[in-house]
Each structure stands twice: as structure tokens, then as C-alpha cells.
Design a protein around this motif. Structure first.
Motif, PDB file in Angstrom:
ATOM      1  N   SER B  16       3.917  38.374  52.239  1.00 43.43           N
ATOM      2  CA  SER B  16       4.910  39.186  52.942  1.00 43.43           C
ATOM      3  C   SER B  16       5.818  39.958  51.991  1.00 43.43           C
ATOM      4  CB  SER B  16       5.778  38.315  53.859  1.00 43.43           C
ATOM      5  OG  SER B  16       4.964  37.614  54.762  1.00 43.43           O
ATOM      6  N   GLN B 149      10.414  35.030  56.640  1.00 43.60           N
ATOM      7  CA  GLN B 149       9.033  34.705  56.254  1.00 43.60           C
ATOM      8  C   GLN B 149       8.789  34.869  54.747  1.00 43.60           C
ATOM      9  OE1 GLN B 149       6.654  33.251  57.861  1.00 43.60           O
ATOM     10  NE2 GLN B 149       5.124  33.528  56.227  1.00 43.60           N
ATOM     11  N   PRO B 150       9.264  35.958  54.115  1.00 43.44           N
ATOM     12  CA  PRO B 150       9.019  36.086  52.661  1.00 43.44           C
ATOM     13  C   PRO B 150       9.656  34.946  51.862  1.00 43.44           C
ATOM     14  CG  PRO B 150       9.719  38.186  53.597  1.00 43.44           C
ATOM     15  CD  PRO B 150       9.942  37.148  54.655  1.00 43.44           C
ATOM     16  N   GLU B 153       7.597  31.769  52.010  1.00 44.45           N
ATOM     17  CA  GLU B 153       6.485  31.880  51.046  1.00 44.45           C
ATOM     18  C   GLU B 153       6.980  31.658  49.618  1.00 44.45           C
ATOM     19  OE1 GLU B 153       4.955  35.804  51.864  1.00 44.45           O
ATOM     20  OE2 GLU B 153       4.444  35.274  53.939  1.00 44.45           O
ATOM     21  N   TRP B 305      10.121  43.707  51.550  1.00 43.76           N
ATOM     22  CA  TRP B 305       9.560  42.750  52.507  1.00 43.76           C
ATOM     23  C   TRP B 305       8.674  43.447  53.541  1.00 43.76           C
ATOM     24  CZ3 TRP B 305      14.075  38.817  53.916  1.00 43.76           C
ATOM     25  CH2 TRP B 305      14.365  38.073  52.766  1.00 43.76           C
ATOM     26  N   LYS B 306       7.450  42.980  53.657  1.00 41.98           N
ATOM     27  CA  LYS B 306       6.520  43.499  54.670  1.00 41.98           C
ATOM     28  C   LYS B 306       6.926  43.052  56.064  1.00 41.98           C
ATOM     29  CE  LYS B 306       2.077  44.016  52.312  1.00 41.98           C
ATOM     30  NZ  LYS B 306       1.880  43.019  51.245  1.00 41.98           N
ATOM     31  N   GLN B 307       7.492  41.857  56.114  1.00 49.91           N
ATOM     32  CA  GLN B 307       7.804  41.231  57.396  1.00 49.91           C
ATOM     33  C   GLN B 307       9.120  40.498  57.210  1.00 49.91           C
ATOM     34  OE1 GLN B 307       4.640  38.562  58.556  1.00 49.91           O
ATOM     35  NE2 GLN B 307       5.847  37.629  60.187  1.00 49.91           N
TER      36      GLN B 307
END
Ligand SMILES: [Ca+2]
Ligand SMILES: [Ca+2]
Lengths: 313, 313
Positions: B16, B149-150, B153, B305-307
Motif C-alpha cells: 500500500s 493500512q500502510p 504493513e 499511500w495507495k490506500q
């Protein structure tokens, strides 16, 4: 097979423990919480807490950290002529251990005054320097060679069975953390103790933690509070040796599921020291009554331990 | 080979995170401290500390713990008619968020008064009950579904490389510990935060920890103190998002050897919130200047951040 695994008898893992009711209670408990069955406890909840002075290492004739502090006061005394009239300072100068132990609070004030304003790093260096050379008046050992061999084995045995081992002591965290990892295998973050307030400051642009007056004491009824604050889980095993451990043992024993509360009785004048209800250091009185009433496991140094301290090089 | 291991690019472990300077700084740092070489750091010293509000989960329009506390006050209000004339209570009743945030201290006093005398266990149950049903006014999500979320991870990535991950937050430890293990994989003993004093009592012979008035605040200059007290080692990685993290970042960055200081910038009004120097929650002003001056890694929520939040079931 199962019968020969260390968890079954403890004989391999606990060679300095005599085969008796104390060792059996420990081994039975570890078997119970680690094997599938109604008493099983998941590893994250296997929290074991140990008092330090008189439980993991000796504490006579004075708490070892107290001896360190006295040496600090002696070293600072020339800069503090006003101390000469202080009763605690006089007790120290005359070598009167009973008076000193009785004046612990007053002594502590002197010490804290002597060290307020010092950075945590500088204080750390002093502790290390002292531990590297100071020797016990009776045994001539380095203080860190006066840890108990059976307890080193017990700590390792518990960790090998998924326990997280903690110190929960009235001593200060800075003092214990300089050697707890090397000697006990207990890392700094698993040391709970009294805390000297620190203040964050920039000294020439460099961050420093500076010691402040006072102390947040971790003893007696504040041991369970220290556990709640730093660990955040109720232990399933607690090991102490004096009235200062009463509440920690009570708190541990009162949780749901299997619990083990252990109390070390210093009854070995030949190999170590013998003291209990009348001692001014490590007094064991109320906690002993409670242990008998509640059938906690009382460990006799004399009968349960084959050896007291580790062999020295 | 080496080039395809997750540590090399982070792409597998940090899906992410966009491929950009922030992810690269993280991956480079982890490679450096885990591989043999001049920057190697032994696992016991791989301490990573994360602020919570605004760093691991959202914090707008009000700190989520604050929302919980408001709900507690609302529930207790019928028993406290004297609160009606209290400015903080009036701000709450009128739903005035700015006034509420400005009256945080006064509000806190109300809340602490409302909960003094409660046992830690009872308070714990209230937190759990609230978290199970309360939903965020803008997203409709459970609050624990508003973790990033990132960052989940990143926490897992660090742990897979031998790091011990800690929360160091201004929130209280009791509030965070009810869910930190389940949601972040961070166990209670790795949560450092503000602390409501507790008193050990026997209630009908049963040990209880009873909440007392007051709070030992872990924020700004007291974050490094909280770290020294509970962890006892200086972190090598710190991640924050506001001026309350300035000293923690400074303290971490000033240690010897490789260090990584990260600051999350909330610049994503579309997906989350956009706020910094003027915000009354999570104000980022001095720490931002410092980050730019000292070349700390500023993470842009929008570009890095992708998400934002995890998918919900
Ligand atoms: Ca003791
Ligand atoms: Ca924050």
C-alpha cells in the motif's frame, strides 16, 4: 518421549533445585499451562514476575543499590559540609547498619539531592563503574556474582516454555537495567521498578534526560500498579521474598485459571543469611502468614537449593 | 538472490506504499540495520516507536479516545446536574468541536471525575463495549477500522526484520491496550501512553486496581521520558505526525548510528483529512519545520499511500 522431556521432571533444566515440593510445584505448573488441557495458557499470557532484592540476588546486610548510593554520597560529601549534621549521614559515617536501614528515607533524600541535575547517561556510567569493582563485605564477590544460581535456571526454564520473565522490584529501573540483560537475560523493557523522574532538555542542542528530585516508588501496594502500568496484563506466576511482595503475590494469585505464587525463605545462615520476621532488610512477616494461609509455595533456601550463587571464574 | 528479497525493494511487504522517497527511505534503513556492515544494529536494539492518533489511525474531527470520553460524560450527566454550568459540558452539548478541543483540559477534568473510583476492569469493559458499536461520524466505520493500512504493513515489515514495535502515545494505555494487540499486533506491554493513577485495594478480599484522579501525561517532552521509563532503550526509528512528537523524533534521531525519523503529513482531504499548522487536533507546525531542517522523512498521505484504511468486511 514425554516422560524424558525437561518439562516432565525439571531435573535437567533445574539442576540446582533439589527434588522436593517447591521444584515439583514449579514443574507441575509449567506442565499444566503449556500442555493442551483445561489449564492451558497461551504464550502471550505467560507473564512471570520476580522481585529482585532477596529473590534474584542477595540483599544483606543492606540492599546493594543502597550500598551504591552510600558510596555516591561519600564521594559527594566533601562538596556538602551541611550533611555532617544529618542523622542519616552520621549513621553512614559510623557504619551503623541498623540505624542506616532505619534512616533509609532520610538517606534517600540525601542521595536524590546529590544526583538531581545529572543526566541519565552520566548516572548510568556511574552505576556501571561501581558494579565493575565494588565487592560484597562478607563474600568478597562482585555484587552481580551474588545472583542466585537456582533462579537463573528457573528464569531460563520459564523462557524455554514460552514465558516472558519480568523483574518487579523496589529498586530503581536505571540501576537494574545496566546489568539485568547480561546477568538474568531480562531486557530493559522487562524491568519494572521505582522511577526517578526525568526531564527532557536540550543541552547545547543535544537531547538529554535530566534526573529530577523525588521517586515514584514501586513497592508493596504499588507493585501491582507498576505491573498494570508497564505490563498491562496480570501475571500468572509471581516470586517474592518479603512483605513488599505481598500485594504482587495476592494480585497474581487472585486471577482466573492456574496461578503460582512463590516466596523465598532465607533460612540458610551457613551458605547465605537467615532472616525473616525481625529483619530490617527484607522483612518477611505478613507475607509469610499469608503464604501459609493460602498455601502459596514457600521455597526454603536451605532445603530446596543445592547451590546458592554461581561458580565464579 | 538478494535483489528479489522483500527487504530490497519493500514492494512485496509494503503493497500500500507507492514507490517513492518515503518507502525507499524505510527500505534502505531496514536493509542497513539488518545486514552485516557498519550500520548493523543487533535485534535487541531494533526499537521502533509509533505515535498513535494521526499516525496509526485517524484523529479527526476529535481524538477518538476523546469521543469515547464524551460519551462517558453524556451517560453520567444525569447524575451530575452541576455539570450543566460547566463551559466544557456546554461545548459538548452544543456539538461545538472547536470549543471542545479548546476546552480539552477542562473536559478531561470532568471525565476523570466521572471515572475516579471505578476499577480498571470495569473501565476496560466500558471501552470494549464502546469500541464494538461506536462509529465515525464521517465514514460510518468502526473506529478500529480507521487504522491505516500502510502502517499495518509497515509494523509487520519491521517485526519481520527483528524490530520490536511500540506505541508511544498521548492516549491512555488502558484505552489502547484493549485493541492494540488484535489490530496492530502490538501487545499491551509495548504500549506506552498517558497513565491514570491506580490504587491497589482489597474489595471483599479481592484485589482491585481503582482509578484515581489525575493523569500522568505522555506527550511532547514527556514522550522521551515515557520511553526511558518503560522501554529503557533509545529507539532507532520513530514515526509521528504532530508537534507532540517533536521531542520523541529529536531524541530518536540524536542517537548514535543509523536512525530514521518519520512524520506523516495529512494532505489528503479527498480520502481522509487535510490539516497541519492551523489544526486544533494534531497540529503540525514546529515539528514540520524541524523535519525540513533536519531532513527527516516526511510521508505524504496523498502521494505515498495507495490506500488509507483497510477494506472492511
Ligand atoms: Ca525483596
Ligand atoms: Ca499524533
Amino acid at each position: 518421549g514425554c516422560a524424558s522431556s525437561p518439562a516432565s521432571s525439571g531435573a535437567d533444566a533445574l539442576p540446582s533445585w533439589n527434588d522436593g515440593p517447591a521444584r515439583q510445584a514449579i514443574v507441575n505448573f509449567v506442565n499444566q499451562v503449556t500442555r493442551e488441557g483445561p489449564g492451558y495458557v497461551p504464550p502471550v499470557e505467560r507473564i512471570a514476575v520476580f522481585d529482585n532484592d532477596g529473590t534474584l540476588w542477595s540483599e544483606q546486610p543492606l540492599y546493594f543499590q543502597f550500598v551504591f548510593m552510600l558510596d555516591q554520597v561519600k564521594a559527594a560529601a566533601p562538596q556538602h559540609p551541611e550533611w555532617r549534621s544529618h542523622p542519616a549521614f552520621q549513621a553512614m559515617a559510623s557504619g551503623d547498619h541498623a540505624a542506616l536501614a532505619g534512616n533509609e528515607k532520610a538517606m534517600l533524600e540525601l542521595v536524590l539531592a546529590a544526583n538531581a541535575g545529572m543526566t541519565a547517561e552520566d548516572y548510568d556510567s556511574r552505576i556501571r563503574a561501581w558494579l565493575a569493582q565494588a565487592r560484597h563485605p562478607k563474600t568478597g564477590r562482585l555484587y552481580t556474582d551474588m545472583v542466585y544460581q537456582p533462579q537463573l535456571e528457573l528464569l531460563a526454564y520459564l523462557r524455554a516454555h514460552g514465558f516472558k520473565t519480568y523483574i518487579v522490584s523496589g529498586g530503581t529501573v536505571d540501576f537494574m537495567r545496566t546489568w539485568s540483560e547480561r546477568v538474568y537475560g531480562i531486557p530493559p523493557e522487562q524491568v519494572v521498578g521505582s522511577f526517578i523522574p526525568l526531564r527532557y532538555e536540550l543541552k547545547d542542542g543535544k537531547p538529554a534526560l535530566v534526573r529530577q528530585p523525588g521517586m515514584d516508588v514501586n513497592d508493596g501496594p504499588t507493585k501491582p500498579v507498576g505491573i498494570a502500568r508497564q505490563i498491562g496484563r496480570r501475571p500468572i506466576l509471581a516470586f517474592g521474598n518479603s512483605d513488599g511482595d505481598l500485594q504482587m503475590l495476592e494480585y497474581t494469585a487472585a486471577g482466573a485459571g492456574p496461578r503460582l505464587a512463590l516466596l523465598l525463605h532465607h533460612d540458610d545462615a551457613d551458605r547465605e543469611f537467615a532472616y525473616d520476621r525481625q529483619s530490617h532488610v527484607g522483612k518477611l512477616d505478613k507475607a509469610w502468614d499469608e503464604a501459609l494461609a493460602k498455601r502459596w509455595t514457600v521455597v526454603s533456601m536451605k532445603s530446596d537449593w543445592k547451590q546458592v550463587w554461581p561458580a565464579t571464574k
